[in-house]
Design an enzyme around this catalytic site. Sequence first.
Site, PDB file in Angstrom:
ATOM      1  N   ASP A 196       8.400   5.310  -0.044  1.00 60.22           N
ATOM      2  CA  ASP A 196       8.637   6.656   0.485  1.00 60.22           C
ATOM      3  C   ASP A 196       7.661   6.995   1.609  1.00 60.22           C
ATOM      4  OD1 ASP A 196       6.318   6.710  -0.949  1.00 60.22           O
ATOM      5  OD2 ASP A 196       6.842   8.407  -2.237  1.00 60.22           O
ATOM      6  N   HIS A 199       0.811  -1.211   0.000  1.00 61.98           N
ATOM      7  CA  HIS A 199       0.000   0.000   0.000  1.00 61.98           C
ATOM      8  C   HIS A 199       0.849   1.269   0.000  1.00 61.98           C
ATOM      9  CE1 HIS A 199      -3.753  -2.406   1.471  1.00 61.98           C
ATOM     10  NE2 HIS A 199      -3.222  -2.882   0.377  1.00 61.98           N
TER      11      HIS A 199
HETATM   12 CA   LIG Z   1       5.046   5.207  -2.370  1.00 62.11          CA
END
Ligand SMILES: [Ca+2]
Length: 620
Positions: free
Chosen positions: A244, A158
């Site tokens: 990230d 996700h």
């Molecule tokens: Ca990402």
Amino acid sequence: QSYGEEDTSHVMTLSMELAQESKMNGVYQLRNNTCYIPYYVGPYITYPTESQSTCPHDDQATRIYRTINGTCNNILEPQLGQSNGRFKRYLQAEYDDGYSSPRIYSRNRTCTDYVIYRKCIKQLLPSARTVSAAIHTEYNISSPNTVMLMQWGQFLDHDFTAAAIVQPAEENPCCNHSDVRAGKLHPDSFISDGQCFPIPIVQDPSDRHFNRTCMNFIRSKSIDDRIGFFRPREQQNLLTAFIDGSNVYGSDDTTASHLRGQNGRMKTSGNNLLPRGNDGDCIRDNAPYCFAAGDERVHVFPGLTAMHTAFVRLHNYLVEKFDNHTTWDGEKLYQESRKVVGAILQRITYTEWLPEILNSYTMHQYRLNEGGYQYNQNVNPSISGVFGTAAFRFGHSLIPDFLVIDGQEKPSRKLFNNPQHVFTSLDSIVANLLSNPAQMRDRFVSREVSDHLFERNGIGFDLPAFNIQRGRDHGLPSYNMFRYFCGLPEVTSFNSSYLGNAGPSLQSVYAHVDDIDVFAGGMSEPNLPGSNLGPLFSCIIAQQFQDLKYGDSFWYETSDQQRGFKAAELASIKKIGLSKVLCQVFNLVKVQRNPFKLVTNTNPEVLCDSLDDIDLTPWY
Ligand SMILES: [Ca+2]
Ligand code: HEM
């Protein structure tokens, strides 16, 4: 070469070992079966890019920290890996009409061959539910890995894949059509711009539970509305491809600012839980409210909600520490903390989680171990279609039948989209992720997801069937084509040992070995020694993780002066593992060193205090 093109050129430089002329030279032509006319879609032409952003080198904002939507990571092509970008393809799409309608027919065709006119009697592929019921049955073997192995996989997923679908206007739109009620395919299945592609449920004694004839299914959105131009339909990834922390912070500015609190912090709600959010798919029955997070699917499983909570808490812990020792403003507190959270996510994934999934040979071959990082601007970090739609869904096989919450076994079907226990029993959920075994990674899948997924009022869904249908929706070529792509011998008979013991079951549903859907085939392969995957999914997943590492200019090990960490900071980050993070944010007393493995003599529980502290002194 431009954004959205099938970009495999980099693979050549990065993985010479695997590089094969056949798979690298442009678009792979499908094998010419007796009656099969390969549709040639391509060569992949240049697409116009959605947002033409420019990223000047001197722009401080995009130079030092990641943008929220992932742009400006690659300076040459700032859109690469951005949210709402295309999934990349390794192989030309295999749509029935060549460019958009789903793959629905078998290779087994009876054709009369004329010079100018070729007439074929086509045979439909087996229903995805039929395949699921034959191949992805239930056979529970406990794995030496904990449920945490599954849970990290989903949480990580996700961070980088969410295919956009067209939001339906009504509740169950695709099963209401008269053709479907008459047992035929939905007419949308035959056309290029249809949205419905429901799964027929063939009534036969081998099907276990479903007394319906149709499972609702909506096609993924086409990235643009220009399918009429004979370009293959492409799917859109709502998330930034990079690891990230977009699952924590969001993949677009609106979401990100909505989640941000005061003075660099992330918003929370009572008891330091995730902030309140919209209900969406969340079941409110016994929960005071639903949560908001960087990824919308936060409620799908309480273990997942727990992981989201963990990393929001970690962010706020870092903010607090930085704030106590620096004079940074809110923006800097937010960005520096976010940068550390991203680094920790990457490091846990590559040094702790991936080695449980891939074997050491593959880790080495694809250069996935820590150290020796160098950014390669020619690598396209985007998520490949076959990775998101098939290979990385391997984790569905790990899903357990139940979680033990407060001493009670709660069947998974009662937990999907249900945040109730997160309010009352978060610690118990976390303890269970660390102490209960996951299921083995094999073709077998818990009935909790193959019959009872999202069950409401007795109506459940079939997750493996969704995976197979999604592959056809996205025009993924079949299992054998991807074997070929990976330089693996193609399977020429259902007796092949590559298929493990699934051969007879596969033969009972598929008319031709070239029909085998890539999810079904890849899941059938026995695990390679020392790994949780067979050869095909090892290849596809290792390739993707290589791209996500070497194609990420903000990778935590980068030596880039502005984007990277100072040596002392990096050394500090390299001491942090998932166990320590969980200790910190959930106030655990003890935990096993490797949280992805059950506690054993070789993986004993240790006191949290004995694990290295998260040492932020190098930052101030
Ligand atoms: Ca990402
Ligand atoms: C409780 C556990 C889980 C549930 C209930 C769940 C459920 C789902 C559902 C409903 C979908 C959408 C299917 C479709 O319509 O195409 C999906 C997609 C997906 N799942 Fe899972 N899943 C779980 C765990 C996992 C795990 C452990 C992994 C990986 C290790 C994983 C990887 C994926 C991926 C990559 C997709 C595609 C996402 C996209 O691109 O849209 N899932 N899952």
